[in-house]
Structure formats: structure tokens, C-alpha cells
Design a protein around this motif. Structure first.
Motif, PDB file in Angstrom:
ATOM      1  N   PRO A   9      -5.342   1.794  -9.517  1.00 14.29           N
ATOM      2  CA  PRO A   9      -5.034  -0.040  -9.476  1.00 14.29           C
ATOM      3  C   PRO A   9      -5.231  -0.879 -10.500  1.00 14.29           C
ATOM      4  O   PRO A   9      -6.451  -0.221 -11.283  1.00 14.29           O
ATOM      5  CB  PRO A   9      -6.551  -0.270  -8.023  1.00 14.29           C
ATOM      6  N   GLY A  10      -4.465  -1.575 -11.049  1.00 17.42           N
ATOM      7  CA  GLY A  10      -4.761  -2.054 -12.314  1.00 17.42           C
ATOM      8  C   GLY A  10      -4.006  -2.406 -13.398  1.00 17.42           C
ATOM      9  O   GLY A  10      -5.002  -2.208 -14.372  1.00 17.42           O
ATOM     10  N   SER A  11      -2.434  -1.816 -13.201  1.00 15.11           N
ATOM     11  CA  SER A  11      -2.004  -1.384 -14.377  1.00 15.11           C
ATOM     12  C   SER A  11      -0.522  -1.807 -14.930  1.00 15.11           C
ATOM     13  O   SER A  11       0.189  -1.957 -15.433  1.00 15.11           O
ATOM     14  CB  SER A  11      -1.109   0.203 -13.759  1.00 15.11           C
ATOM     15  N   HIS A  12      -0.846  -3.395 -13.724  1.00 19.30           N
ATOM     16  CA  HIS A  12       0.523  -3.998 -14.806  1.00 19.30           C
ATOM     17  C   HIS A  12      -1.012  -4.863 -15.319  1.00 19.30           C
ATOM     18  O   HIS A  12      -1.810  -5.805 -15.103  1.00 19.30           O
ATOM     19  CB  HIS A  12       0.534  -4.803 -13.685  1.00 19.30           C
ATOM     20  N   ASP A  13       0.499  -6.067 -16.124  1.00 21.67           N
ATOM     21  CA  ASP A  13      -0.707  -7.571 -16.875  1.00 21.67           C
ATOM     22  C   ASP A  13      -0.052  -8.446 -16.409  1.00 21.67           C
ATOM     23  O   ASP A  13      -0.776  -9.766 -16.669  1.00 21.67           O
ATOM     24  CB  ASP A  13       0.052  -7.293 -18.435  1.00 21.67           C
ATOM     25  N   VAL A  19      -9.365  -6.593 -13.910  1.00 22.04           N
ATOM     26  CA  VAL A  19      -9.692  -6.047 -14.053  1.00 22.04           C
ATOM     27  C   VAL A  19      -9.743  -4.851 -15.095  1.00 22.04           C
ATOM     28  O   VAL A  19      -8.972  -4.091 -14.662  1.00 22.04           O
ATOM     29  CB  VAL A  19     -11.499  -5.019 -13.442  1.00 22.04           C
ATOM     30  N   SER A  20     -10.353  -4.693 -16.182  1.00 19.84           N
ATOM     31  CA  SER A  20      -9.771  -3.852 -17.366  1.00 19.84           C
ATOM     32  C   SER A  20     -10.950  -2.949 -17.475  1.00 19.84           C
ATOM     33  O   SER A  20     -12.136  -3.568 -18.085  1.00 19.84           O
ATOM     34  CB  SER A  20      -9.059  -4.222 -18.546  1.00 19.84           C
ATOM     35  N   GLY A  21     -11.041  -1.452 -17.236  1.00 13.54           N
ATOM     36  CA  GLY A  21     -11.783  -0.641 -18.468  1.00 13.54           C
ATOM     37  C   GLY A  21     -13.593  -1.374 -18.026  1.00 13.54           C
ATOM     38  O   GLY A  21     -14.724  -0.904 -18.597  1.00 13.54           O
ATOM     39  N   LEU A  22     -13.663  -2.346 -16.964  1.00 11.04           N
ATOM     40  CA  LEU A  22     -14.997  -1.956 -16.490  1.00 11.04           C
ATOM     41  C   LEU A  22     -16.209  -1.139 -16.508  1.00 11.04           C
ATOM     42  O   LEU A  22     -15.453  -0.260 -15.189  1.00 11.04           O
ATOM     43  CB  LEU A  22     -14.746  -2.974 -15.227  1.00 11.04           C
ATOM     44  N   SER A  23     -17.095  -1.215 -17.168  1.00  5.71           N
ATOM     45  CA  SER A  23     -18.495  -0.439 -16.394  1.00  5.71           C
ATOM     46  C   SER A  23     -19.617  -1.338 -16.598  1.00  5.71           C
ATOM     47  O   SER A  23     -19.716  -1.762 -17.246  1.00  5.71           O
ATOM     48  CB  SER A  23     -18.452   1.151 -17.344  1.00  5.71           C
ATOM     49  N   ASN A  38     -15.659   2.530 -15.540  1.00  8.97           N
ATOM     50  CA  ASN A  38     -14.404   2.529 -16.087  1.00  8.97           C
ATOM     51  C   ASN A  38     -13.328   2.001 -14.986  1.00  8.97           C
ATOM     52  O   ASN A  38     -12.094   2.803 -14.623  1.00  8.97           O
ATOM     53  CB  ASN A  38     -13.212   3.726 -16.657  1.00  8.97           C
ATOM     54  N   ILE A  39     -13.637   1.064 -14.186  1.00 13.00           N
ATOM     55  CA  ILE A  39     -12.922   0.089 -13.231  1.00 13.00           C
ATOM     56  C   ILE A  39     -11.674  -0.331 -13.304  1.00 13.00           C
ATOM     57  O   ILE A  39     -12.098  -1.332 -14.788  1.00 13.00           O
ATOM     58  CB  ILE A  39     -13.746  -0.400 -12.379  1.00 13.00           C
ATOM     59  N   ASP A  40     -10.885  -0.365 -13.055  1.00 12.44           N
ATOM     60  CA  ASP A  40      -9.397  -1.192 -12.790  1.00 12.44           C
ATOM     61  C   ASP A  40      -9.097  -1.480 -11.955  1.00 12.44           C
ATOM     62  O   ASP A  40      -9.038  -0.769 -10.935  1.00 12.44           O
ATOM     63  CB  ASP A  40      -8.533  -0.353 -13.862  1.00 12.44           C
ATOM     64  N   LEU A  41      -8.720  -2.352 -11.889  1.00 16.25           N
ATOM     65  CA  LEU A  41      -8.238  -3.608 -10.910  1.00 16.25           C
ATOM     66  C   LEU A  41      -7.331  -5.094 -11.146  1.00 16.25           C
ATOM     67  O   LEU A  41      -7.763  -5.503 -11.840  1.00 16.25           O
ATOM     68  CB  LEU A  41      -9.616  -4.077  -9.899  1.00 16.25           C
TER      69      LEU A  41
END
Length: 255
Positions: A9-13, A19-23, A38-41
Motif C-alpha cells: 500500500p502506498g507505492s504511487h506518488d 504515508v511513507s516510511g512511517l515509524s 515502516n508504514i507506507d500508505l
């Protein structure tokens, strides 16, 4: 369903909410606990995403970070092209008023205000002009157009939650966040509210993020993301209530 592989989830810009690399951790070094790792969304335009997971999985922490109520240790959160992780408290308050519409389980309406004034409250707090026509149109859209002069105590629970939806929409936000919006409602009222949330995405072009424990509610979403121990566990798209429930059961059995 995918598990820890393929496209995360979160691989498009090109999304309004990314959300990118959230810790995020809590506690001192010796007792540090990582609530998110390391949450991406990404929440795409005209999309409806549900987030599920057992208690302690990180759902509330993720929601608080998205609303600017918690600052992450690392990573970025972009809402409407703006990275909110570096904003001060006054800027975060403005972001919440103007860019994110939030619907809570407990409605959070002001008892002393009429329905019309509750709906327009975010505009008043932001110092923006109140368009009574828009307030009336939103009330009609969510099915409470005949209640504008009433106060919350004069409404049913389902009606109060509809008012909360109209209030969330009044600033035309980048994202609608619904935190267990059907938790205090009976089955019939829940069905109506879930249909409303679906139409907010399909008909009004909004982006919706639903945090829920209820597989029945999550089944209305386009995709369901599962959190476990602060990490993505997997994803379902176009899933039935039974498939979602089975995944939650499987998640709870994991060591």
C-alpha cells in the motif's frame, strides 16, 4: 490476498494522501515499544480504504499520526501535497479543520448548537464564510435536511451520525476519516451509514479511510488493509464479509 509481498500500500506518488516510511515508538530507550514500523500508505482519489487489526495492532496510532495528534519518529505524511510531520500545532489545527474531515463513533456534536450550526462549525472555527446554501445541500445529501433547526438531543443516533458526516464534508476536505462510525448504531442504521459513506466516495468523489473492527463495515470498502504488531499484514480487494472475517481470525492465530 497478498502477504508481505508484491506491491505495498502506498507505492504511487500521485495521491492526495501519502504515508511513507512511517515509524512511531513510545517509551524510553530501554523499554521502547514500536507501535508502527515502516508504514507506507496511499489513499487514491475516489477510493475507499478500510484498516483493520486486533487491539494493539497500531490502528489508533496510525490514525493519530494522520491527524497530526502524534508525531512519528521517522517518515512523512503528505496531505494535499503538504508534509504535515514538520508543522507546528497551529498549522496542524488548521490542517485538521480544512484538509481532513473526521467522523467519530460518538458523533462529537455540540449539544447546544443546532444541526445547521454543527455542520458549519469547521468553517466558523477556520474563520471562513459560512455558505448556508451549501450547509442545507449537505444536510439534504446525507438525509437530515428536515432537521436543520433541531439540536442533537432531538435526533436519533443514526441522524446524529449523518450530521457528523455532513460536518466532515463541509470544508471539502482532501480525506474523510471514519473511526468506528457504526460502533454505536443498530444494524439498520449501520447499513444506511455505510451506504452513505460509499456514496460519498462514488458520487461526491471523496477519498475515505475507515478504521473498524467490523468485517461487515469493512466489506463496503474497495480494499481492506490489515495491521498486526505495527506492520502491514496483508490486503484484500473486493472482499466479502466472510473473507474479511476469516482473515482476521487467521491474523489472530499467528504467533
Amino acid at each position: 490476498m497478498t502477504k508481505n509481498q508484491g506491491e505495498r500500500p502506498g507505492s504511487h506518488d500521485d495521491h492526495a494522501v501519502t504515508v511513507s516510511g512511517l515509524s512511531k515508538s513510545f517509551g524510553a530507550e530501554a523499554t521502547r515499544f514500536w507501535a508502527l514500523t515502516n508504514i507506507d500508505l496511499s489513499v487514491a482519489p475516489r477510493s475507499f480504504t478500510a484498516i483493520m487489526g486486533p487491539s494493539g495492532s497500531g490502528k489508533t496510532t496510525l490514525l493519530n499520526c494522520l491527524l497530526g495528534l502524534e508525531k512519528p519518529d521517522t517518515g512523512s505524511i503528505r496531505i494535499g501535497g503538504m508534509d504535515i510531520t514538520g508543522l507546528g500545532e497551529a498549522q496542524l489545527a488548521e490542517m485538521r479543520r480544512s484538509h481532513v474531515g473526521v467522523v467519530f463513533q460518538s458523533y462529537n456534536l455540540i449539544p447546544s448548537l443546532t444541526v445547521a450550526d454543527n455542520i458549519s462549525l469547521p468553517l466558523r472555527l477556520a474563520g471562513r464564510r459560512i455558505d448556508r446554501g451549501r450547509v442545507r445541500d449537505l444536510a439534504e445529501t446525507v438525509g437530515v435536511g428536515a432537521t436543520l433547526d433541531r439540536r442533537p438531543a432531538q435526533l436519533s443516533g443514526g441522524q446524529q451520525q449523518r450530521v457528523a458526516f455532513a460536518r466532515a464534508l463541509v470544508t471539502d476536505p482532501e480525506l474523510i476519516v471514519a473511526d468506528e462510525p457504526t460502533g454505536a448504531l443498530d444494524t439498520a442504521s449501520s447499513d444506511v451509514l455505510l451506504g452513505l459513506l460509499r456514496s460519498i466516495v462514488t458520487d461526491l468523489g471523496q477519498r475515505a479511510l475507515l478504521v473498524t473492527h467490523d468485517p461487515r463495515a469493512a466489506a463496503v470498502a474497495d480494499r481492506v488493509l490489515f495491521l498486526r504488531d505495527g506492520r502491514w499484514y496483508g490486503e484484500l480487494r473486493g472482499a466479502t464479509e466472510g473473507q474479511i472475517a476469516a482473515t482476521l481470525t487467521d491474523l489472530g492465530r499467528q504467533p
